[in-house]
Design a protein around this motif. Structure first.
Motif, mmCIF file in Angstrom:
data_model
loop_
_atom_site.group_PDB
_atom_site.id
_atom_site.type_symbol
_atom_site.label_atom_id
_atom_site.label_comp_id
_atom_site.label_asym_id
_atom_site.label_seq_id
_atom_site.Cartn_x
_atom_site.Cartn_y
_atom_site.Cartn_z
ATOM 1 N N VAL A 321 0.858 -1.184 0.000
ATOM 2 C CA VAL A 321 0.000 0.000 0.000
ATOM 3 C C VAL A 321 0.892 1.231 0.000
ATOM 4 O O VAL A 321 1.708 1.413 0.907
ATOM 5 N N ASP A 322 0.734 2.079 -1.020
ATOM 6 C CA ASP A 322 1.609 3.235 -1.214
ATOM 7 C C ASP A 322 0.783 4.524 -1.160
ATOM 8 O O ASP A 322 -0.169 4.693 -1.927
ATOM 9 N N PHE A 323 1.144 5.414 -0.225
ATOM 10 C CA PHE A 323 0.496 6.714 -0.117
ATOM 11 C C PHE A 323 1.427 7.821 -0.619
ATOM 12 O O PHE A 323 1.611 8.848 0.035
ATOM 13 N N ASP A 324 2.036 7.606 -1.766
ATOM 14 C CA ASP A 324 2.824 8.623 -2.461
ATOM 15 C C ASP A 324 3.921 9.171 -1.543
ATOM 16 O O ASP A 324 4.738 8.406 -1.045
ATOM 17 N N THR A 325 3.957 10.485 -1.328
ATOM 18 C CA THR A 325 5.056 11.097 -0.582
ATOM 19 C C THR A 325 5.072 10.725 0.901
ATOM 20 O O THR A 325 6.093 10.903 1.578
ATOM 21 N N LEU A 326 3.967 10.203 1.407
ATOM 22 C CA LEU A 326 3.931 9.795 2.823
ATOM 23 C C LEU A 326 4.692 8.501 3.052
ATOM 24 O O LEU A 326 5.205 8.256 4.143
ATOM 25 N N GLY A 327 4.779 7.654 2.044
ATOM 26 C CA GLY A 327 5.464 6.385 2.184
ATOM 27 C C GLY A 327 4.581 5.196 1.888
ATOM 28 O O GLY A 327 3.410 5.347 1.510
ATOM 29 N N ALA A 328 5.136 4.010 2.048
ATOM 30 C CA ALA A 328 4.440 2.772 1.713
ATOM 31 C C ALA A 328 4.630 1.738 2.809
ATOM 32 O O ALA A 328 5.561 1.820 3.621
ATOM 33 N N VAL A 329 3.719 0.763 2.848
ATOM 34 C CA VAL A 329 3.818 -0.358 3.771
ATOM 35 C C VAL A 329 3.469 -1.624 2.993
ATOM 36 O O VAL A 329 2.618 -1.602 2.109
ATOM 37 N N ASN A 330 4.147 -2.693 3.306
ATOM 38 C CA ASN A 330 3.839 -3.965 2.635
ATOM 39 C C ASN A 330 3.957 -5.111 3.604
ATOM 40 O O ASN A 330 4.677 -5.028 4.608
ATOM 41 N N CYS A 331 3.240 -6.188 3.290
ATOM 42 C CA CYS A 331 3.242 -7.362 4.172
ATOM 43 C C CYS A 331 2.923 -8.596 3.338
ATOM 44 O O CYS A 331 2.038 -8.571 2.469
ATOM 45 N N ALA A 332 3.665 -9.672 3.606
ATOM 46 C CA ALA A 332 3.406 -10.969 2.978
ATOM 47 C C ALA A 332 2.584 -11.802 3.935
ATOM 48 O O ALA A 332 2.872 -11.877 5.139
#
Length: 334
Positions: A321-332
């Motif tokens: 999940v990417d919120f542009d300039t705020l950053g991203a989070v990912n999980c497997a």
């Protein structure tokens, strides 16, 4: 932090509005039609245990025959539930074990009963809490869960994960929320303080992307707000993104969001889809806590709820999940 039982807000609140209206500062969650969507089949065996005290060792779980006696015993116990307190204990056991069972949801006859069950279940599940998770701040999510308006639950410490890269999905998973996670910097609201978007921005010290996992501990789908509220407001886990980046809180509604599963784009949305502005979620929560005699404390986390429809995820997939300039989070997911 002690859990504060909070469910759906009082329907008589003067600032409630219809789904088509633009959100106003301090406004409540818009209403939507009640039409629960089909949910995944809950039958099966959890990939991993959440609590070793309730379920055999991992080496035993890999053998289906080894866990069947345990599941049968849990189902037998839960069929004998005949009080709200026993229902709360059963929900906590199921959440700890990562399973779903048949439970007498007809015991839930009022909003007060649903909140009481949630509070007792939280106390049985954990003793430390990080903040609050909202579910249903997006109209499609409310329709999927049979909600008239958003619901909320405290976030147990054992269900809040900092930048976790893998997560074992429990039974009863409904989907994933693409959301923002605020950190509150002071007690909010202060005495006599107006609760609105501007004051919420003043109370916040950090914001980062997050993945909110939504699910159930009952075999029956959460077809109404009472069931969803009692069942931990459908909260499963909050997966926090990396350290926050500087950004003007009042400009958060301009952030685009993209979600990818295994690298494939599956959803595009905007942070403005969270009640028109993510800060409205903080104001909404603060108003509900004040209604129940509380408020937000310095250090509390607030998960805003999704800016898009729920994304169904299954073991073996990776969600980013990417919120542009705020950053991203990912999980497997496992």
């Amino acid at each position: 932090m002690r859990p504060s039982p909070v469910g759906a807000p009082r329907s008589s609140r003067a600032n409630s509005r219809s789904p088509g209206e633009a959100p106003a500062p301090g406004s409540s969650v818009p209403r939507g039609p009640v039409a629960p969507a089909p949910l995944p089949d809950p039958d099966g065996i959890p990939a991993k245990s959440f609590c070793e005290s309730y379920i055999p060792a991992r080496s035993s779980i890999s053998k289906p025959n080894a866990i069947r006696p345990y599941l049968a015993a849990v189902r037998k116990v839960t069929t004998m539930v005949n009080s709200l307190d026993e229902l709360a204990q059963a929900l906590a056991r199921n959440r700890s074990a990562g399973i779903v069972t048949d439970l007498p949801l007809s015991l839930l006859q009022s909003e007060e009963a649903a909140k009481a069950v949630q509070s007792a279940a939280l106390a049985a599940f954990d003793t430390d809490f990080r903040g609050y998770a909202l579910v249903g701040t997006h109209a499609t999510v409310r329709r999927s869960l049979g909600l008239r308006e958003a619901i909320v639950s405290p976030i147990p410490n054992r269900a809040c994960f900092e930048s976790r890269k893998t997560f074992p999905l429990p039974r009863g998973m409904i989907g994933a929320q693409c959301e923002l996670l605020f950190t509150i910097g002071r007690n909010y609201p202060a005495a006599g303080e107006t609760v609105d978007r501007q004051s919420a921005a003043d109370a916040i010290v950090a914001c980062r992307p997050a993945i909110g996992l939504v699910g159930r501990r009952t075999r029956t789908a959460p077809a109404n707000p009472l069931v969803a509220t009692a069942d931990f407001a459908c909260h499963v886990a909050t997966i926090c993104g990396p350290s926050p980046r500087p950004i003007n809180w009042l400009d958060l509604d301009k952030l685009p969001m993209t979600a990818r599963i295994d690298g494939n784009l599956v959803m595009s949305a905007s942070a403005s889809d969270i009640l028109g502005h993510p800060l409205e979620a903080v104001a909404w929560l603060a108003l509900n806590l004040v209604d129940d005699g509380g408020g937000l404390n310095a250090g509390d986390l607030v998960a805003t709820g999704s800016c898009a429809p729920l994304l169904q995820v299954i073991p073996g997939q990776t969600l980013a999940v990417d919120f542009d300039t705020l950053g991203a989070v990912n999980c497997a997911f496992e």
